[in-house]
Design a protein around this motif. Structure first.
Motif, PDB file in Angstrom:
ATOM      1  N   SER A 242       0.833  -1.205   0.000  1.00  0.00           N
ATOM      2  CA  SER A 242       0.000   0.000   0.000  1.00  0.00           C
ATOM      3  C   SER A 242       0.865   1.252   0.000  1.00  0.00           C
ATOM      4  CB  SER A 242      -0.924   0.003   1.224  1.00  0.00           C
ATOM      5  OG  SER A 242      -1.776  -1.120   1.216  1.00  0.00           O
TER       6      SER A 242
ATOM      7  N   TYR B 115       2.079   1.764  -3.375  1.00  0.00           N
ATOM      8  CA  TYR B 115       0.971   2.220  -4.221  1.00  0.00           C
ATOM      9  C   TYR B 115       0.747   3.726  -4.095  1.00  0.00           C
ATOM     10  CZ  TYR B 115      -3.825   2.877  -5.837  1.00  0.00           C
ATOM     11  OH  TYR B 115      -4.935   3.336  -6.482  1.00  0.00           O
TER      12      TYR B 115
ATOM     13  N   GLN C 104      -9.323   3.368  -6.551  1.00  0.00           N
ATOM     14  CA  GLN C 104      -8.407   2.870  -5.522  1.00  0.00           C
ATOM     15  C   GLN C 104      -8.941   1.596  -4.874  1.00  0.00           C
ATOM     16  OE1 GLN C 104      -8.169   6.457  -3.131  1.00  0.00           O
ATOM     17  NE2 GLN C 104      -6.105   6.913  -3.876  1.00  0.00           N
TER      18      GLN C 104
ATOM     19  N   GLY D 129      -7.015  -1.903  -4.610  1.00  0.00           N
ATOM     20  CA  GLY D 129      -6.832  -2.597  -3.345  1.00  0.00           C
ATOM     21  C   GLY D 129      -7.265  -4.050  -3.425  1.00  0.00           C
TER      22      GLY D 129
ATOM     23  N   PHE E  78      -5.836  -2.450   3.193  1.00  0.00           N
ATOM     24  CA  PHE E  78      -5.530  -1.441   2.173  1.00  0.00           C
ATOM     25  C   PHE E  78      -6.453  -0.238   2.314  1.00  0.00           C
ATOM     26  CE2 PHE E  78      -6.475   0.444  -1.960  1.00  0.00           C
ATOM     27  CZ  PHE E  78      -5.212   0.729  -2.452  1.00  0.00           C
TER      28      PHE E  78
ATOM     29  N   VAL F 243      -4.933   3.517   3.011  1.00  0.00           N
ATOM     30  CA  VAL F 243      -5.168   4.657   2.126  1.00  0.00           C
ATOM     31  C   VAL F 243      -6.010   5.723   2.831  1.00  0.00           C
ATOM     32  CG1 VAL F 243      -6.192   5.393  -0.062  1.00  0.00           C
ATOM     33  CG2 VAL F 243      -4.914   3.249   0.051  1.00  0.00           C
TER      34      VAL F 243
END
Length: 461
Positions: A112, A115, A303, A307, A324, A328
């Motif tokens: 994550s 990302y 997103q 995830g 995740f 985020v």
């Protein structure tokens, strides 16, 4: 709480009992190799524990699994918790269930971070461009897999089909909250079980054992150990400890940031999500989407798909995608301030994981003794059969959402939709459904395809 084996004198072949250390090594290994979703994870445990190690007989294994299939939550993780508890008491269950989750949590925190920090780099963006249509195909596969088991003979069992279609329409077009869909399906199933039982035939679950591999340490007729026998005082103790394990961290979060703080709201939201995951992670994803994306806006729809892709490619239960979501959300809301983005996001991921999985442990530790006293008597009830039918419709709406999103993401020049992404999704679906290719190879092939197309300029930025 001590680690006492369930078969302290070994089995009929004179084998020594499994020590806590031996079990711990296996559960740690399982946490890193548990790919393939619930079916794959259960298959790994069956092969290792029933066929090879002979720690538990197939009948006892399936008996435990049938109970876990009735519960909300990740059935494979709960099965590991159950077997660990049966073998080595409470700490055995905590270790088995915890190690099923922890490797995935730490891996997802790392992925994550990559990302959110590097997600705009061309080759990384290309990977996710290819993975998104693969995820849509995987969700379609889930619709087919669950639907083919649950929805049969529409002329003879129209109620389940009606529930599935009604659930799809309710959540896809009228935005009905997932808990209401579950409640309505359960009520319809209960009524049908009483007045029209043929409309909710017992299904799902797993059949009787049909293979033998010799005696096991926990065999078909091994007496239930003392710690696994039902006692009201033990049930009360588990309930009290479980309540404290929920109240204390929630109280701390509220004291530090207030009830409306991001971390407290995450804890409360994912507690509710944990109690609604009948049918596995795919069933609860629409509920998580409604709350995390539309209501709280912790992350965006794209997103959320990314995830899910990460969750599919890491070991552990798929519901770990919530880590995740927490990461985020913690990053974007800066829960510990702008100077501690990673620490705040990691804390949010841990908070979300704690409140999501705590009920799973309590269900096993509290309900296990009751299950041990009823070998072979558990089966799906009418309400649960109806809920499973509703899950088919709910997952179908999730597939529709994913397909609509990838179609509109980067329209092909001269076309209103992204035909490249849809073509990747179609190829992935054929590979999964027609040729039975594994999930990981399909995701890897799609990711490489997306990266190549992005670097070649076929897919615009």
């Amino acid at each position: 709480m001590s680690a006492v084996p369930v078969a302290p004198e070994g089995d009929a072949e004179g084998r020594a009992p499994v020590t806590f250390g031996e079990a711990l090594k296996f559960w740690l290994k399982l946490g890193f190799i548990s790919f393939g979703g619930p079916a794959g994870q259960i298959a790994i445990m069956h092969r290792e524990l029933v066929e090879q190690k002979r720690w538990i007989s197939e009948r006892r294994f399936l008996h435990a699994l049938n109970y876990c299939m009735l519960l909300p939550g990740p059935e494979a993780q709960q099965l590991a918790t159950y077997i660990g508890w049966l073998m080595h008491r409470t700490w055995g269950g905590i270790v088995a269930g915890g190690l099923f989750v922890l490797p995935s949590l730490f891996i997802l925190i790392g992925l994550s971070w990559v990302y959110v920090v590097f997600g705009d780099v061309d080759w990384v963006a290309g990977l996710f461009y290819g993975i998104k249509p693969a995820v849509a195909a995987i969700v379609l596969q889930a619709v087919w897999r669950i639907g083919s088991r649950t929805l049969k003979h529409p002329a003879r069992v129209p109620l389940l089909w009606a529930i599935a279609v009604g659930s799809f329409v309710a959540i896809a077009f009228f935005d009905v909250p997932f808990p209401w869909i579950v409640l309505c399906a359960a009520v319809l199933g209960a009524l049908a079980a009483r007045y029209a039982p043929a409309q909710v035939p017992a299904g799902g679950g797993h059949g009787k054992a049909d293979k033998t591999w010799g005696p096991a340490l926990i065999d078909d007729h091994t007496p239930t150990p003392e710690h696994a026998r039902f006692r009201p005082s033990r049930l009360a103790l588990i309930g009290t400890v479980g309540a404290l394990l929920w109240l204390l961290p929630m109280g701390l979060l509220v004291a530090v940031q207030g009830w409306d703080g991001t971390l407290a709201q995450m804890g409360w939201f994912f507690t509710k999500a944990a109690l609604l995951t009948f049918g596995g992670a795919y069933a609860v994803l629409p509920y998580v989407y409604q709350g995390a994306v539309e209501h709280f806006q912790w992350l965006t729809g794209p997103q959320m798909i990314d995830g899910l892709a990460l969750g599919e490619t890491t070991p552990g239960p798929l519901i770990m995608v919530v880590a995740f979501v927490g990461f985020v959300g913690g990053w974007t809301r800066q829960v510990l301030g702008p100077d501690a983005l990673f620490l705040g996001a990691a804390l949010a991921a841990i908070v979300v994981t704690w409140f999501t999985f705590l009920p799973s442990f309590l269900f096993i530790l509290a309900g296990g003794p009751l299950v041990e006293s009823t070998h072979g008597n558990l089966r799906f009830t009418g309400p649960l059969t109806a809920i499973t039918a509703a899950v088919v419709g709910v997952i179908g709406s999730l597939a529709l959402f994913f397909l609509a999103h990838i179609a509109r993401d980067r329209p092909t020049p001269g076309w209103p939709v992204d035909w490249v992404s849809l073509a990747i999704a179609a190829a992935a679906a054929v590979a999964l459904l027609r040729y039975k290719v594994g999930v990981i190879p399909v995701i890897a092939a799609c990711a490489v395809t997306g990266m190549v197309l992005r670097l070649a300029g076929v897919v615009p930025a």
